[in-house]
Design a protein around this motif. Structure first.
Motif: not given
Length: 853
Positions: A474-481, A766-786
């Motif tokens: 919702r926040w980053r639109g297509v890049t976040g999706a 810029a959108q491509l870089r953001a997409m890859v970075r946010w993918e990394s953050v999502l993976v880290a968020a899953f690992g951190t939450a677990g």
């Protein structure tokens, strides 16, 4: 086999970057393990050499034969021997010299008014032995003490306290004694015996201040004449010694001293570092396995072509394992060199931190090299085994497929197996906490919980990433999706990538929760048991320091601002054959200042033959008021005491209480570890504290603390422990970060054409870089939450199991602020891990990417 090797070598040459993260993960794990072992071997050899050199002139030591050891202590308390025994020993044929050795606790006050050595290592004092061969210390500067009040100090203690020859300071024995430094000494060629401090006095001063009665000594040091071995000397001494006195060789004495000062510390310290080396290698296992799994998936088409051209399953599997073995061997060998470098760096760093790492060459043994090398190779090959087997099973027809993406996900058997493991882990943990309190049972459940998390990872990753990625879409639109969809594409890969970070975060969270619980326990103990207004404290003999003067409580009691001041001393005795610590105090004042809970009997009637016991100890020994207990003291005296009171709580008061009058005939160097003070009615905290500080200044200026400050300082060592834990676990988080970065880099290579098409249809760099970075953050968020969930659960299990399995009452505390910081660090690690892969993705040439296979 030769074809497999050639294939592996050519593959490694062509795809060197693929294994960069694996190489670094193995390198860091092996380097940390090798550095730990080399450092431990070097410290052990240095201390052995130092104690051996210091005791070279001592051929035998005459001492009391019996020692009383209380729980938690490795060295027992021995009764003194008669100093005049040295004259008897000197007459034995083969004895060249014999001198009394007076030893006790004595803490120097530095030039800044602070005690040298603080709350940690032993601070010793004794007579300066004039025979240079029998004295383990060597005079380096100045002269030996000749008159009362003159002392020699080990050079390390003098430097730490800012003292020089000619300076006058206070020596706590524990009664304050004004002394003048006339000499500086070394021990075994070093400035001190680890961080132990030593103050050498004249014989008269040592016996006056360090012994309970004149004419006593801790031991007699003996030097043999020419041609007499240490064993022969001991055999000649034994017949002339009293029944309760023994002789041991100088070598045995040096080994005991070495074990007392450094052995236990080194064992615990090395084990501590080895545990974290294991955590680092465990985290590396996830990263390595994930790398090889992705590489095998990406080379499905290549392996299928090899199978179509006639390569057997065994050849393809062996080729994959040879690649893993080559990476493992080179990374492990580099890690060995890195470990030696780490040990050399610590050898320089430790003195700067206040821990004197002995000078000399590093000790590199075959075991300290072979074990990390084997661990690195086994971890790497073991992690690559399943992907290699999977590569060998590639069907030749797979060469006709359009893509070779790993689409493995959450299967029903995995979900069932993971759920069963989680249920079993929960059952074992709860049984070890609630049913039969057992740290081992609860620990088994904790290990199974970790396995269950790993097995359920792919099952949970889809749901977790969808939930965690919803705000991002919702926040980053297509890049976040797109970032969320990429993280959802291969659940097993996402789970394996996040698993490395999950373990690191789980261990950090575990220690954070356990540390917070220890602090809460200490605060609860002081709040529940200590009813006073301020505390004047000192560490016990075994933990360092010299204690407090027994006269301090009386001096504070005389103040008009004070209602009650009670000192708590420490004694030892065998109670019905078992060594136990005794609290030596005024029991009436104790009851006014400490909350002892329900008291059965009377504390006023202890006298010289009565004892008060906690309810727990009374139940364990089947004692009640009026029963008798047999006490054996360090002087060999056996006396029968009557149980005149049984009290409920014991956190600060101890399990056994006797009066000072009962302890006086058996005391050695008398001291208090705590003086609890209650102010008179109408006296404010500031005025009362100032009055107590003025009275305490004449007794070596010990620290005066409010009840809250006393609770915080008692738990001060926990923060130091946590700081060290966090610093060590940073290595595991770094390896996890490398794993995330390596996985994303390989995924970008796998999705080259896809990324090119996204750029072709209008996605910006810029959108491509953001997409890859946010993918990394999502993976880290899953690992951190677990990791947070697992660490909090394991922390609860550990605290509750310790509470049920020990005599102490543990309080569980969940620190939200600290865990929030851990969560932010985990997310930051994910963002950092995505920087390089994102830059690499943004630099892809669009036309070449679209044309890529």
């Amino acid at each position: 086999m030769n074809a497999s090797v050639r294939l592996s070598v050519s593959s490694l040459r062509a795809h060197r970057r693929r294994f960069a993260g694996t190489f670094l993960a193995v390198f860091l794990g092996v380097a940390f393990l090798a550095g730990t072992l080399v450092m431990g071997d070097t410290l052990r050899a240095s201390f052995d050499s130092m104690f051996g050199d210091a005791a070279r002139g001592t051929d035998a030591v005459v001492r009391s034969a019996d020692a009383i050891t209380t729980p938690g202590e490795s060295q027992g308390v021995r009764q003194p021997v008669a100093a005049g025994l040295a004259r008897t020993v000197e007459k034995v044929p083969g004895v060249a010299a014999a001198v009394p050795d007076v030893r006790g606790a004595g803490q120097l006050v530095g030039a800044d008014g602070e005690p040298i050595g603080g709350q940690g290592p032993p601070t010793l004092a004794g007579n300066w032995i004039t025979d240079p061969e029998l004295n383990p210390y060597r005079l380096a500067e100045g002269r030996a003490p000749q008159r009362s009040g003159e002392v020699v100090v080990n050079r390390g203690a003098a430097e730490k306290g800012g003292l020089r020859i000619g300076d006058t300071t206070t020596l706590r024995t524990p009664d304050p004694v004004r002394v003048t430094v006339v000499g500086l000494a070394t021990f075994g060629g070093e400035d001190g015996m680890a961080q132990v401090t030593f103050t050498g006095m004249t014989m008269a001063d040592a016996q006056k201040y360090l012994t309970a009665r004149p004419g006593e000594a801790a031991a007699v040091q003996v030097r043999a004449g020419p041609g007499v071995t240490q064993r022969e000397l001991v055999d000649r001494l034994t017949p002339v010694l009293p029944q309760d006195v023994e002789a041991i060789t100088g070598q045995e004495s040096a080994e005991e001293n070495n074990e007392m000062i450094s052995g236990r510390f080194l064992s615990v310290f090395t084990l501590f570092l080895l545990v974290f080396s294991g955590v680092a290698l465990l985290v590396a296992t996830f990263s390595i396995h994930n790398t090889f799994a992705i590489v095998v998936a990406q080379r499905t088409r290549e392996n299928a072509l090899l199978r179509a051209l006639g390569a057997s399953r065994r050849q393809v599997t062996v080729a994959a394992l040879v690649e893993a073995g080559a990476v493992a061997l080179t990374a492990s060998l580099a890690g060995l060199a890195g470990g030696i470098g780490i040990a050399a760096g610590l050898q320089t760093l430790f003195p700067a931190l206040g821990f004197p790492f002995p000078e000399g060459d590093l000790v590199v043994t075959g075991l300290s090299m072979a074990l990390p090398l084997a661990a690195g190779i086994v971890v790497c090959l073991g992690s690559a085994l399943l992907p290699a087997v999977r590569a060998g099973r590639t069907a030749p027809l797979a060469a006709l497929r359009e893509t070779a993406v790993d689409t493995s996900g959450a299967s029903r058997p995995r979900a069932i197996a993971g759920t069963a493991l989680a249920a079993l882990a929960l059952a074992l943990s709860l049984a070890g906490v609630l049913v039969t309190p057992s740290v081992w049972l609860a620990g088994s459940g904790a290990v199974l919980a970790l396995v269950a998390f790993v097995v359920l990872g792919p099952v949970a990753s889809s749901t977790a990433v969808q939930v965690l990625g919803s705000p991002l879409a919702r926040w980053r639109g297509v890049t976040g999706a797109l970032a969320r969809r990429n993280a959802l594409r291969t659940p097993r890969r996402t789970a394996a990538t996040a698993g490395a970070l999950m373990i690191g975060v789980a261990v950090v969270s575990l220690f954070t929760v356990f540390g917070a619980s220890l602090k809460a326990t200490m605060d609860q103990t002081v709040s529940r048991s200590f009813a006073g207004d301020v505390a004047v404290s000192a560490p016990s003999f075994g933990a360092g320091g010299s204690g407090l003067s027994p006269r301090l409580a009386g001096a504070i009691q005389a103040l008009p601002e004070v209602d009650t001041a009670v000192g708590l001393g420490r004694g030892v005795a065998e109670v019905d054959g078992e060594g136990r610590a005794l609290t030596v105090t005024d029991p009436v004042a104790l009851a006014r200042t400490f909350d002892l809970g329900t008291v059965d009997g009377s504390l006023r009637r202890l006298g010289t033959d009565g004892i008060a016991v906690t309810e727990r100890e009374a139940g364990r020994r089947h004692l009640t008021t009026g029963d008798r207990a047999r006490l054996t003291f360090t002087d060999g005296t056996k006396e029968t005491f009557t149980v005149r009171a049984v009290y409920d709580r014991s956190e600060l008061a101890g399990d056994y209480v006797i009066t000072r009058a009962a302890w006086a005939p058996h005391r050695t160097q008398d001291s208090d570890t705590l003086v609890a003070v209650t102010f008179a009615d109408g006296v404010g905290t500031d005025a009362g504290t100032a009055a107590v500080e003025r009275a305490a200044r004449a007794y070596g200026n010990p620290e005066v603390q409010t009840r809250e400050a006393y609770a915080q300082s008692s738990a001060g060592g926990i923060d130091m422990m946590l700081t060290l834990v966090y610093a060590l676990l940073a290595l595991a988080v770094l390896i996890a970060l490398l794993g995330i970065a390596n996985t994303l880099t390989l995924a970008i290579h796998e999705r080259t054409r896809e990324l090119g098409l996204l750029r072709a249809v209008g996605q910006t760099r810029a959108q491509l870089r953001a997409m890859v970075r946010w993918e990394s953050v999502l993976v880290a968020a899953f690992g951190t939450a677990g990791g947070l969930a697992l660490g909090a659960f394991l922390g609860w299990v550990l605290v509750r199991a310790s509470d049920g399995a020990s005599d102490s009452a543990f309080a569980f505390a969940l620190p939200p602020a600290s865990l929030a910081v851990v969560a932010l660090v985990g997310l930051a690690a994910g963002a950092l891990a995505g920087l390089r892969p994102a830059r690499r993705a943004a630099r892809l040439d669009v036309l070449r990417a679209v044309a890529a296979e």
